[in-house]
Structure formats: C-alpha cells, structure tokens
Design an enzyme around this catalytic site. Sequence first.
Site, PDB file in Angstrom:
ATOM      1  CE  LYS A 133      24.666  -5.040 -40.706  1.00 15.94           C
ATOM      2  NZ  LYS A 133      24.784  -5.989 -39.677  1.00 15.94           N
TER       3      LYS A 133
ATOM      4  CE  LYS B  64      27.970 -12.967 -37.477  1.00 17.59           C
ATOM      5  NZ  LYS B  64      26.856 -12.683 -38.042  1.00 17.59           N
TER       6      LYS B  64
HETATM    7 MG    MG Z   1      23.260 -10.160 -38.638  1.00 20.13          MG
END
Ligand code: MG
Length: 354
Positions: A156, A261
């Site tokens: 991240k 997703k």
């Molecule tokens: Mg992502």
Amino acid sequence: MTMRLREFAVDLETPLSTAKGDIERREGLLVAVDVAGETGVGEATPLPGWTESLEDCRDALAGLTEGDAEGAAAGDPKSAIEDGALADAPAARHAVSLAVADARARAAGRPLAASLATDPHTSLPVNATLGDDDPEATVEAAETAVESGYDCLKLKVGARDPTDDVARLRAVREAVGPDVALRADANAAWDRWAADRFLDSVEELGLDLDYLEQPLPADELDGHAVLRRLHDTPIALDESLSTVAPERALASNAADVLVCKPMALGGPDRVRDLAARARDAGVAVVVTTTIDAVVARLGALHVAASLPGDRAHGLATASLLDADLAADPAPVREGRMRVPESPGLGIDADALFR
Ligand SMILES: [Mg+2]
C-alpha cells in the site's frame, strides 16, 4: 425454485483503515437457492463505496423472495439475474448469481471453476498485502511473507510522500531480491504530478514493479492513459471500475491490468464477461475479494481459476477476519490457494443454513 436468506456478521481481526474509511466488521447475507435439484449458496457482503449499502442489499434480496411487480415468480433467482432487477445492487446480484452457478456446477458434478472453463487452474498464486508503514517495518512484513512462501507482494502506497514510498519499495526490493513480484497500490491518492515523480524514481532505480495500481482518482481515465504512455511500469485500475463503466476503462487505453472484484461487479458471470473483453483488448485481469466471508472468497477463487494467465490474484484475505461462516477449504499455503475439487464451490451449502 426457492430461495433462503441468512444474515451474518464477522469481525475483522483488527480494524482496517482504507481510503474509504475504517472497516471493523463485515456484514451481509447468505443466499441459498434450489436449482436443478441441488442447493447452491451465494454471499452478499456489501462494501459501501464499492457496492450498495447493507440496507439496500437486504431490500433487494427480500424483494426477490417476495416476487416483484413485473410478475416474476417469487424467488426465481435465474430471472432476477437475467432481467436486471438487481442492476443497482451488485452485492445482491453477486449472491444470487453465485448461488445459481454453485447449484448448476453441483448438478453437473463439477467444481465451479470446471463448470465455467474447460481447463481451469487447479491452484493459484496469491499476493500478500503489506500496509502502509515505515521502511523497516515494511521490510520485516515483506520478509515474513516471502518466508511463508509468497512470491508476489502488494505494498500500500499513497499515505506518504511519493519519495518515501519509493524508499520503502527500494528497501523491500533489496531485502527480497529480484525474483519476488512487487506491486504498489496507491488507492487513488495521487495527482498526475505525484504519480509521475513516483514512476520516474521507480524506473530510474530499476525497482521493476509488476504494476502500479490506481495512482489517480477513479474518474481520471485520461490521466491513467497518459501515465501509461509516459512510463514503462504497467498501470492497473481498481477503484475506477466501480465509478465508470468497465467498457469505458478499456476503450480509454487507461489500463494494462483490471482489478476485478466479483462483489463490486455483480457476480462471477460479470467478471468472466469483463475478462473476455479485457483479453480482446490485451488487458490482463486480477481477481480480488472485498474482504468477504468464505463463500464469496471461494467464488472469487473459482472464477479466478477459470481465467487464463498466471498472475497472482488478491484472494488472500481470510486472515483479516477474526471468525468465519465455516471452515475454509482453500487456505493459503506457500503463497498459493488450491481450488477445491468437490462439486460446486466446495462447501456444504446446507450446513451454512442450519
Ligand atoms: Mg486496490
């Protein structure tokens, strides 16, 4: 055809801070449908910012069990996913679509992946996700992940200055060597200037990123297309796919990789449709969860296994949950997940409703 619903809530092991707010628990509904003499199960775990709210999801599914004004038979899940009744409720549609696919695969006596594709993967590499932290802690987490068998790490980035994120990536690259794939996910935190600076440094230092995910805000397709033209590092889109039509993302030449997703796109069938269009455009697909419970994670695993390509997927999220709805038949081992070989999803649907 009948349909049953069960509400559930599972706590996260530790609250997860994301660009769209803190997540402390995941709440949703399990859906069971009887199709072709088999019971299939699906999961709707809405994630606001990506899908409808829990309340809207609940209403959409309850509406199906009561039948709708158009005269569709009460609890007819197949027509619900075909006629667009769940168009504004992707998590609800995901649950019904997955349950129908699970039941059909069970009826055919095949694992779901094998009912979707002729030669599915039997196991898949998955990436480990490393949160924002200082270089020392990031290196420690990277080494732990590599020792446990992961050969793809997703860092991240975007919470600090791009220069500091480059320093973190450089430290990780030096620690894990050249053979581990490194991804960076900025979660839409940067502007063009910051993303440019980041990519310039990453490329000058030869850090060899597998891709940079969503550097810019979701609606900035043109900005992502420019970054692709200016830099060698592949660009992946994630948040953009919940904001703009995926077809537009493909048409804009804004991505080398689409992060799909199933919960946000509306079901396994939607992921497969999009993956086919992406393939035609020369764009790869990586499947990720929305921090789902075991049923939706298994659905994502089967759909990922049904797709060609050997990139690591973002499915290793079970460990974020403090508890789950049932034992996980596909735990991560050595950085990979094995696709269950029993019919359907590979989980006992009736046991989930007992
Ligand atoms: Mg992502």
